[in-house]
Motif scaffolding. Structure first.
Motif, PDB file in Angstrom:
ATOM      1  N   GLU A 192       0.825  -1.201   0.000  1.00 53.54           N
ATOM      2  CA  GLU A 192       0.000   0.000   0.000  1.00 53.54           C
ATOM      3  C   GLU A 192       0.868   1.263   0.000  1.00 53.54           C
ATOM      4  N   LYS A 203       1.261   4.081  -2.845  1.00 47.22           N
ATOM      5  CA  LYS A 203       0.762   5.432  -2.607  1.00 47.22           C
ATOM      6  C   LYS A 203       1.862   6.451  -2.414  1.00 47.22           C
ATOM      7  N   GLU A 216      -8.302  -1.684  -4.005  1.00 47.47           N
ATOM      8  CA  GLU A 216      -8.537  -1.926  -2.575  1.00 47.47           C
ATOM      9  C   GLU A 216      -7.489  -1.212  -1.716  1.00 47.47           C
ATOM     10  N   TYR A 217      -6.377  -0.787  -2.360  1.00 44.16           N
ATOM     11  CA  TYR A 217      -5.366  -0.050  -1.597  1.00 44.16           C
ATOM     12  C   TYR A 217      -5.666   1.445  -1.522  1.00 44.16           C
ATOM     13  N   LYS A 258      -7.742   4.320  -0.124  1.00 47.49           N
ATOM     14  CA  LYS A 258      -8.605   4.434   1.037  1.00 47.49           C
ATOM     15  C   LYS A 258      -9.499   5.659   0.899  1.00 47.49           C
ATOM     16  N   ASN A 299     -10.348   4.799   6.975  1.00 47.99           N
ATOM     17  CA  ASN A 299      -9.454   3.704   6.573  1.00 47.99           C
ATOM     18  C   ASN A 299     -10.116   2.628   5.728  1.00 47.99           C
ATOM     19  N   SER A 333     -11.512   0.983   2.346  1.00 44.12           N
ATOM     20  CA  SER A 333     -11.092   1.130   0.953  1.00 44.12           C
ATOM     21  C   SER A 333     -12.244   1.678   0.128  1.00 44.12           C
TER      22      SER A 333
END
Lengths: 248, 377
Positions: free
Chosen positions: B221, B225, B246-247, B249, B325, B327
């Protein structure tokens, strides 16, 4: 007197000589194996020894066989001992060379994997390198064995027993029948040894590495069993000859 | 579990690894990644001592591996490599059992373990144990490789590009199975690859290497990011994050200062505020604590004739909400399930942001717009 008459009159001698010939050849090749394979394995590990050892074996191979026999007489005299010695020396090169080739041609990544999963050096040699190299080593042994049969015939010149005795005395007495009585069995013997060598080569090749292993597995296993029968029979014959020689 | 301390590897003038220090935690799947020649495989092979470092120390469970018996060390570490790892002259059974056998385990124990391993990798023991590796497909061979690595139930498993020679579908299946195995058995796994997609899919932590140095050691993640520099960013790939939404948020895409009102405001005031800010709804909050109370929509107000009423009479209070937090995939699911937009983002009951269908669409369309923009430039 024709050839068949000669044979029928002298067959005990011919059979004796065939047995002698086979015994001496087996002895020479056996000793060459005992010396050559460990030596081959040794020099595939010790790179520095590789060149001199292969060099010497090459030089021996290059010397004409008659000349080599000539060298043997002043040192070892005449008879069986120098003959066997010369045949051993001659057989070494194919055996050593093929052992080195077989051992060093194994995929290095596979060997690294073998070490990586925790096999000792000796286990890698015994379980991976030798089984995979065996077909190549056996090909060398086969060449050595066939050459030895021929060389053993010539070795009769310096007093070794064997079929060469018939050939050489036939030449001296201008007896063609005698020459043929030595030459023909010698040829057949060479073909027979080559056949045995082939069986050996096939038997030691892992089933999985034989051409059509996937499709003809049953057939291969069947054929393999037949080869074991040939080899077992041949081994018994050779043992019988050795034992016979000891008793009579 | 595994700790590298100032490891250096040098072949004559050529420095392969330059002062590497990192630690792999127990039960973690760490992926070493980088271009060929970056030293990732060298790093891996140092753990089972196939390669000896020029300087530095590697500790396994606190013990210096250079002081351990090398054979014992290797038998306690599973090792899976690309394709050639299986021995062609041995059957599958012999391949799996080679190490247990030389370790002098009991025959019944070995046989039971082999059956168990075959079940673990989803292959029928009766059908496969007596076959040879050449009779199996690439994927099946690789499964056997994994089974062999698990044979003595080691705590640590090293994998050197095990799936790179497989077709994409088989590779994906094996990756999933590996993750499943890992979550079940909690082994410490060090995995080398050059495929970023693979790394993101399976890793707990990714160690990005270049020129014998560790550039970034982080969770997938974080790597996606916050790439630490341009090298990592280009290695990760500009749009990589969009293949793993899904990473992303809620925190990353929410509107941070949503337009709010308080419950005592009149409907008229609320409507004016919406018109000014060009929005169609307001979050109703407690002024000072920013406690979330409800949502008021322009649509509701327009139906009312008396616009001097207080907002609190009309606002919708049984709203669903989310937290920073979560996703965006989850957030999207919530919005779809409850047919509610906007979605307030709360932390301890306080409003920290807002997500609308509109902001999600904007976010999710970014990669396509970015690609289009690149083409034009």
């Amino acid at each position: 007197m024709n050839f068949w008459q000669y044979v029928s009159r002298n067959y005990p001698l011919i059979f004796d000589l065939i047995a002698d010939h086979l015994r001496l050849t087996a002895l020479s090749v056996g000793l060459a194996l005992v010396i050559g394979i460990p030596l081959g394995i040794f020099i595939s590990y010790i790179q520095r020894a590789k060149k001199p050892v292969l060099g010497v074996a090459n030089v021996i191979q290059a010397i004409p066989s008659m000349a080599l026999l000539g060298f043997a007489i002043p040192i070892l005299g005449i008879g069986t001992v120098p003959a066997v010695t010369i045949v051993i020396l001659y057989s070494l090169l194919p055996i050593i060379k093929n052992t080195v080739t077989g051992i060093t041609n194994i995929n290095p990544e596979m060997l690294e994997a073998a070490h990586g999963i925790g096999l000792t050096k000796f286990q890698v040699l015994r379980k991976i390198q030798i089984p995979l190299a065996l077909p190549v080593i056996m090909a060398g042994v086969r060449i050595a064995a066939v050459t030895s049969v021929g060389l053993m015939t010539i070795a009769a010149y310096i007093g070794a027993d064997g079929l060469g005795y018939l050939v050489f005395s036939g030449i001296r007495t201008l007896n063609n029948n005698q020459i043929l009585a030595g030459a023909i069995p010698a040829c057949l013997l060479a073909l027979f040894v080559d056949f045995l060598g082939n069986q050996f080569e096939q038997v030691v090749t892992p089933i999985s590495l034989q051409g059509d292993a996937l499709r003809h597995r049953e057939k291969l296993i069947h054929r393999r069993n037949r080869r074991y029968v040939y080899l077992a029979t041949a081994t018994l014959v050779i043992i019988f000859i050795f034992v016979g020689a000891a008793y009579f | 579990m595994i700790r590298f301390e100032h490891i250096r590897k040098q072949y004559k003038e050529n420095v392969v690894l330059n002062d590497i220090s990192f630690e792999v935690q127990q039960g973690e799947l760490v992926v070493l990644i980088g271009e060929s020649g970056c030293g990732k495989t060298t790093t891996l092979k140092m753990i089972n001592r196939l390669i000896t470092p020029t300087a530095g120390t590697i500790f396994l469970q606190g013990k210096d591996i250079a002081q351990m018996n090398v054979i014992e060390l290797r038998r306690n570490i599973g090792y899976v490599i690309q394709q050639t790892g299986l021995f062609p002259h041995m059957t599958i059974k012999e391949n799996i059992e080679i190490i247990p056998k030389v370790s002098k385990r009991k025959p019944e124990e070995i046989a039971a373990r082999t059956t168990q391993l075959m079940e673990m990798i989803g292959m029928n023991p009766d059908q496969f144990l007596n076959r040879y590796p050449t009779e199996l497909s690439g994927g099946q061979q690789q499964r056997i490789g994994v089974a062999r690595a698990f044979a003595l139930d080691p705590d640590v498993i090293l994998m050197d590009e095990p799936f790179s020679a497989l077709d994409p579908i088989t590779r994906a299946t094996l990756q999933e199975e590996l993750v499943e195995l890992q979550t079940k058995l909690k082994k410490t796994i060090v995995f080398v690859t050059h495929d970023m997609g693979e790394a993101i899919k399976i890793a707990d932590r990714i160690c990005i290497m270049n020129d014998g140095k560790i550039i970034q050691y982080d969770t997938p993640e974080e790597v996606l990011k916050h790439p630490i520099n341009d090298f990592v960013a280009s290695f990760v790939g500009k749009n990589r994050i969009w293949s793993s939404p899904e990473y992303i948020k809620v925190n990353d895409i929410m509107i941070e200062d949503p337009i709010t009102t308080q419950r005592h405001a009149t409907l008229f005031q609320a409507l004016e505020k919406m018109r000014e800010a060009r929005v169609d709804s307001l979050l109703v909050i407690e002024p000072r604590s920013r406690k979330f109370l409800g949502i008021i929509k322009a649509k509701q107000i327009r139906l009312e004739t008396d616009r001097s009423q207080k907002v609190e009479l009309l606002m919708k209070t049984d709203c669903i909400s989310t937290t920073p937090n979560v996703s965006i995939v989850e957030a999207l699911k919530l919005i779809n399930e409850h047919q509610q937009s906007p979605l307030p983002v709360l932390q301890d009951g306080k409003v920290v942001g807002l997500i609308t269908k509109g902001s999600l669409v904007t976010t999710l369309s970014t990669p396509y717009l970015a690609v289009k923009g690149d083409d034009l430039a």
